[in-house]
Motif scaffolding. Structure first.
Motif, PDB file in Angstrom:
ATOM      1  N   ARG A   7       4.145  -6.978  16.133  1.00  0.00           N
ATOM      2  CA  ARG A   7       3.256  -6.047  16.834  1.00  0.00           C
ATOM      3  C   ARG A   7       2.294  -5.372  15.864  1.00  0.00           C
ATOM      4  N   ALA A   8       2.753  -5.131  14.637  1.00  0.00           N
ATOM      5  CA  ALA A   8       1.865  -4.530  13.630  1.00  0.00           C
ATOM      6  C   ALA A   8       0.776  -5.523  13.226  1.00  0.00           C
ATOM      7  N   LEU A   9       1.144  -6.793  13.074  1.00  0.00           N
ATOM      8  CA  LEU A   9       0.195  -7.815  12.638  1.00  0.00           C
ATOM      9  C   LEU A   9      -0.836  -8.154  13.708  1.00  0.00           C
ATOM     10  N   ILE A  10      -0.494  -7.940  14.970  1.00  0.00           N
ATOM     11  CA  ILE A  10      -1.426  -8.236  16.058  1.00  0.00           C
ATOM     12  C   ILE A  10      -2.721  -7.440  15.897  1.00  0.00           C
ATOM     13  N   ASN A  11      -2.607  -6.256  15.284  1.00  0.00           N
ATOM     14  CA  ASN A  11      -3.772  -5.383  15.131  1.00  0.00           C
ATOM     15  C   ASN A  11      -4.751  -5.887  14.079  1.00  0.00           C
ATOM     16  N   VAL A  12      -4.386  -6.959  13.366  1.00  0.00           N
ATOM     17  CA  VAL A  12      -5.287  -7.562  12.376  1.00  0.00           C
ATOM     18  C   VAL A  12      -5.963  -8.763  13.037  1.00  0.00           C
ATOM     19  N   ASP A  13      -7.268  -8.696  13.209  1.00  0.00           N
ATOM     20  CA  ASP A  13      -7.986  -9.739  13.938  1.00  0.00           C
ATOM     21  C   ASP A  13      -8.153 -11.023  13.139  1.00  0.00           C
ATOM     22  N   ASP A  14      -8.341 -10.893  11.825  1.00  0.00           N
ATOM     23  CA  ASP A  14      -8.619 -12.068  10.996  1.00  0.00           C
ATOM     24  C   ASP A  14      -7.338 -12.856  10.726  1.00  0.00           C
ATOM     25  N   PRO A  15      -7.256 -14.130  11.137  1.00  0.00           N
ATOM     26  CA  PRO A  15      -6.043 -14.941  10.942  1.00  0.00           C
ATOM     27  C   PRO A  15      -5.632 -15.057   9.476  1.00  0.00           C
ATOM     28  N   GLN A  16      -6.621 -15.228   8.576  1.00  0.00           N
ATOM     29  CA  GLN A  16      -6.286 -15.361   7.159  1.00  0.00           C
ATOM     30  C   GLN A  16      -5.699 -14.070   6.611  1.00  0.00           C
ATOM     31  N   LEU A  17      -6.226 -12.962   7.079  1.00  0.00           N
ATOM     32  CA  LEU A  17      -5.711 -11.665   6.651  1.00  0.00           C
ATOM     33  C   LEU A  17      -4.292 -11.453   7.175  1.00  0.00           C
ATOM     34  N   GLN A  18      -4.042 -11.907   8.390  1.00  0.00           N
ATOM     35  CA  GLN A  18      -2.681 -11.876   8.945  1.00  0.00           C
ATOM     36  C   GLN A  18      -1.720 -12.611   8.017  1.00  0.00           C
ATOM     37  N   LEU A  19      -2.129 -13.798   7.576  1.00  0.00           N
ATOM     38  CA  LEU A  19      -1.265 -14.615   6.712  1.00  0.00           C
ATOM     39  C   LEU A  19      -1.037 -13.946   5.363  1.00  0.00           C
ATOM     40  N   ASN A  20      -2.086 -13.296   4.849  1.00  0.00           N
ATOM     41  CA  ASN A  20      -1.932 -12.586   3.572  1.00  0.00           C
ATOM     42  C   ASN A  20      -0.876 -11.487   3.678  1.00  0.00           C
ATOM     43  N   ILE A  21      -0.943 -10.737   4.762  1.00  0.00           N
ATOM     44  CA  ILE A  21       0.027  -9.654   4.969  1.00  0.00           C
ATOM     45  C   ILE A  21       1.417 -10.237   5.209  1.00  0.00           C
ATOM     46  N   TYR A  22       1.468 -11.326   5.955  1.00  0.00           N
ATOM     47  CA  TYR A  22       2.743 -12.004   6.220  1.00  0.00           C
ATOM     48  C   TYR A  22       3.435 -12.385   4.910  1.00  0.00           C
ATOM     49  N   GLU A  23       2.656 -12.926   3.970  1.00  0.00           N
ATOM     50  CA  GLU A  23       3.216 -13.295   2.666  1.00  0.00           C
ATOM     51  C   GLU A  23       3.720 -12.059   1.920  1.00  0.00           C
ATOM     52  N   LYS A  24       2.990 -10.953   2.046  1.00  0.00           N
ATOM     53  CA  LYS A  24       3.414  -9.705   1.416  1.00  0.00           C
ATOM     54  C   LYS A  24       4.744  -9.222   1.997  1.00  0.00           C
ATOM     55  N   ILE A  25       4.869  -9.346   3.315  1.00  0.00           N
ATOM     56  CA  ILE A  25       6.105  -8.909   3.985  1.00  0.00           C
ATOM     57  C   ILE A  25       7.290  -9.696   3.452  1.00  0.00           C
ATOM     58  N   LEU A  26       7.103 -11.014   3.309  1.00  0.00           N
ATOM     59  CA  LEU A  26       8.190 -11.861   2.831  1.00  0.00           C
ATOM     60  C   LEU A  26       8.498 -11.603   1.364  1.00  0.00           C
ATOM     61  N   GLN A  27       7.443 -11.478   0.542  1.00  0.00           N
ATOM     62  CA  GLN A  27       7.632 -11.296  -0.899  1.00  0.00           C
ATOM     63  C   GLN A  27       8.316  -9.974  -1.232  1.00  0.00           C
ATOM     64  N   LYS A  28       7.936  -8.911  -0.517  1.00  0.00           N
ATOM     65  CA  LYS A  28       8.428  -7.576  -0.844  1.00  0.00           C
ATOM     66  C   LYS A  28       9.437  -7.031   0.163  1.00  0.00           C
ATOM     67  N   SER A  29       9.817  -7.874   1.147  1.00  0.00           N
ATOM     68  CA  SER A  29      10.775  -7.455   2.186  1.00  0.00           C
ATOM     69  C   SER A  29      10.337  -6.128   2.816  1.00  0.00           C
ATOM     70  N   LEU A  30       9.075  -6.076   3.219  1.00  0.00           N
ATOM     71  CA  LEU A  30       8.528  -4.847   3.789  1.00  0.00           C
ATOM     72  C   LEU A  30       9.175  -4.527   5.127  1.00  0.00           C
ATOM     73  N   SER A  31       9.430  -3.251   5.350  1.00  0.00           N
ATOM     74  CA  SER A  31       9.951  -2.800   6.639  1.00  0.00           C
ATOM     75  C   SER A  31       8.806  -2.759   7.644  1.00  0.00           C
TER      76      SER A  31
END
Length: 301
Positions: free
Chosen positions: A198-222
């Motif tokens: 639901r947080a990622l839905i607010n990011v319109d750019d698909p590539q930017l979504q993927l960048n944040i997704y990688e950050k979530i996995l790398q840093k185990s973001l809550s």
């Protein structure tokens, strides 16, 4: 105890009724249909086929083994639901985990409720019952909602009434389908929660979504950390360290970057714009290191 024995005897009696071709019940108007519909019947597993409308696409093996062990000890406590196809042929509407677990321990029969329904009714029953009673992941639920709306022509309001969920809840699930397919797969595999999605839905750019997704996995973001990161990016916070999509590296370049870095003995950085032009950066630690890298590049001439 006597009550349970009576129920089992009734199930066997109905099973015998179903085995008689002269009593082949195909509709609610047929003779003896009232004795069948709504009652528990012991059906042979070999006469039941899985439902092609089943929204669940994967079943956890360990969970199935645990359920099979429970069934072996206690029996199938909650009957499955099937619909009648033809004489002595049935199709699952709900209860595929119980069906699979029963097969796993070699049971020959399983208690079942029999319904007489057409394909559309079966689809609706399967999707609605699974949404309500199975531990589907968020994407599977969203796909089930979407399928109900598309194939049975339901509005979100009508769907809300059918499944007993608020319209806003349904809308939140459906929005997950707008996420990049890679992120949807991550949610199905359990790497992300619905809150992350639901947080990622607010990011319109698909590539930017993927960048944040990688950050979530790398840093185990809550979820809270992810929401903060998205908010900072939307506000243009200069402290945000997520790579801008204008300088992100396409997948086709990544192998080349790795080969460059290994050959030169330095961590090469590449930035590529949306137009396809870019910049290659090769760091060096000293004048000697610079000369070493220069010789390696010149040796390729």
């Amino acid at each position: 105890m006597a009550k349970a024995t009576k129920k089992q005897a009734l199930g066997r009696g109905l099973s015998a009724l179903l085995k008689d071709p002269q009593n082949d019940i195909q509709s609610a108007e047929d003779k003896n249909a009232d004795k069948l519909v709504g009652h528990i019947v012991e059906l042979e597993l070999s006469s039941i086929e899985v439902n092609p409308f089943q929204p669940r696409t994967s079943f956890n093996e360990e969970s199935l083994r645990e359920l099979a062990s429970s069934i072996k000890e206690l029996g199938v406590i909650q009957p499955i639901t099937v619909r009648k196809l033809e004489f002595d042929k049935y199709q699952l509407v709900s209860g595929e985990r119980r069906y699979r677990a029963s097969k796993l321990i070699g049971l020959e029969t399983v208690p079942a409720y029999i319904r007489i329904a057409n394909d559309q009714e079966s689809l609706e029953m399967a999707l609605v019952e699974n949404i309500q009673r199975q531990d589907l992941d968020p994407i599977e639920i969203a796909l089930s909602y979407q399928r109900l709306m598309d194939e049975i022509s339901l509005t979100q309001e009508q769907l809300s009434d059918r499944v007993g969920k608020n319209r806003s809840t349904i809308a939140n699930y459906l929005r997950l389908l707008k996420l990049d397919p890679i992120i949807q797969t991550g949610m199905r595999d359990g790497f992300l929660s619905m809150g992350h999605g639901r947080a990622l839905i607010n990011v319109d750019d698909p590539q930017l979504q993927l960048n944040i997704y990688e950050k979530i996995l790398q840093k185990s973001l809550s979820v809270r950390d992810t929401e903060k990161l998205v908010r900072e990016m939307q506000e243009g916070n200069s402290k945000t360290k997520v790579t801008s999509p204008s300088s992100s590296v396409p997948p086709t370049f990544k192998k080349g970057i790795k080969e460059f870095s290994e050959y030169l003995g330095a961590k090469v950085d590449v930035k590529v714009t949306k137009k396809g032009n870019g910049k290659l950066t090769i760091p060096f630690k000293s004048e000697e290191d610079f000369e070493r890298i220069k010789k390696l590049i010149q040796s390729e001439d």
